[in-house]
Write an enzyme that holds these catalytic residues in place. Sequence first.
Site, PDB file in Angstrom:
ATOM      1  N   GLY A 131       0.846  -1.287   0.034  1.00  0.00           N
ATOM      2  CA  GLY A 131      -0.299   0.030   0.064  1.00  0.00           C
ATOM      3  C   GLY A 131       0.946   1.531  -0.005  1.00  0.00           C
ATOM      4  O   GLY A 131       1.938   1.317   0.240  1.00  0.00           O
ATOM      5  N   CYS A 132       0.352   2.533  -0.259  1.00  0.00           N
ATOM      6  CA  CYS A 132       0.815   3.553  -0.444  1.00  0.00           C
ATOM      7  C   CYS A 132       1.481   4.079   0.948  1.00  0.00           C
ATOM      8  O   CYS A 132       2.572   4.545   1.248  1.00  0.00           O
ATOM      9  CB  CYS A 132       0.156   4.640  -1.177  1.00  0.00           C
ATOM     10  SG  CYS A 132      -1.509   4.836  -0.510  1.00  0.00           S
ATOM     11  N   PHE A 133       0.458   4.228   1.952  1.00  0.00           N
ATOM     12  CA  PHE A 133       1.107   4.677   3.355  1.00  0.00           C
ATOM     13  C   PHE A 133       2.088   3.623   3.848  1.00  0.00           C
ATOM     14  O   PHE A 133       3.078   4.093   4.604  1.00  0.00           O
ATOM     15  CB  PHE A 133      -0.164   5.007   4.039  1.00  0.00           C
ATOM     16  CG  PHE A 133      -0.774   6.444   4.399  1.00  0.00           C
ATOM     17  CD1 PHE A 133       0.244   7.380   4.663  1.00  0.00           C
ATOM     18  CD2 PHE A 133      -2.157   6.619   4.349  1.00  0.00           C
ATOM     19  CE1 PHE A 133      -0.272   8.841   4.630  1.00  0.00           C
ATOM     20  CE2 PHE A 133      -2.569   7.752   4.259  1.00  0.00           C
ATOM     21  CZ  PHE A 133      -1.661   8.958   4.475  1.00  0.00           C
TER      22      PHE A 133
END
Length: 322
Positions: A131-133
Amino acid sequence: MSKLKTAVIGAAGYTGGELLRLLMHHPEVEITCIHSNSQKGKKLEEVHPDLIGEKDLVFTDQILCKNLNAVFLCLPHGETKSFVNQHSFHEDTVIIDLSTDYRDESEGFIYGLPEVKKTEIRSAKRIANPGCFATAIQLALLPSIAKGWVNHTIHVTGITGSTGAGKKLAETSHFSYRNNNISVYKLFNHQHLKEIKQTFGQVDEKFQNEILFVPYRGNFPRGIWITAYFPYLGELSKAIEAYKTFYEEHPFTIVSEGDIDLKQIVNTNKCLIHLKKEADQLVIYSAIDNLLKGASGQAVQNFNLAFGLDETIGLKLKSIGF
């Protein structure tokens, strides 16, 4: 060598569109299928107007599974597993999933964070893109976890651009809500914490510390900024040296001794990291583009590794600068 026949499933969204922009200029890729149930029959430029004149491609809801070398899955979270179960991809087809569905490394999938799993990714046929975070937080903290420096609660704040919410409209993604506005969501309970703790536990099996994460919705389209800190009594120079050593073989993760800003990473596959020591806390800033290093760029990086290519191919991108 013939080009690698590649399909992008869910190619109408933000991550799908970003993948198309990268892959159509990748020297080793032939895009054979752009898939979308909602946009079937439309030309590429009707859905992604910035790609007018690039390729003569049409969206379809049909997939020819045979003879595909690679498949990128850009489907909504929770829909990927059923899609994979309904389609018979060859066991040698490399599948890279950008949803949350396989990030627990179930059903033969490898978690695709190159800075930790580069060796495994090189031999993988099933890769779960982080995921990005999760990418930005892990890259900010991994060297400290590996050194065993984290013995207290980790405090993390992060702000993300509106593209992180996806293309489907919601009240909090409308321009009138986002513009000149910042808000908190999923306080201490963001879904990416699960994969972060999984990786930290693999790097240091004794890791059990709390991660208190405050995510913010930003009033800008793309990019993620992370600030993380924890008690640290060592010298700042020692920490900087440890971070540079940890990432010395990873071309996209760069430790900067000067201040960093978000515009340096927008439109790139880089993660920039900067460290400070204040009030006996080691403070780490990290910045990524949520659609590139946080999604589609990292997926192409994993693709390159899985096919034995230079991991930077197709990803030598310049930041917007201004």
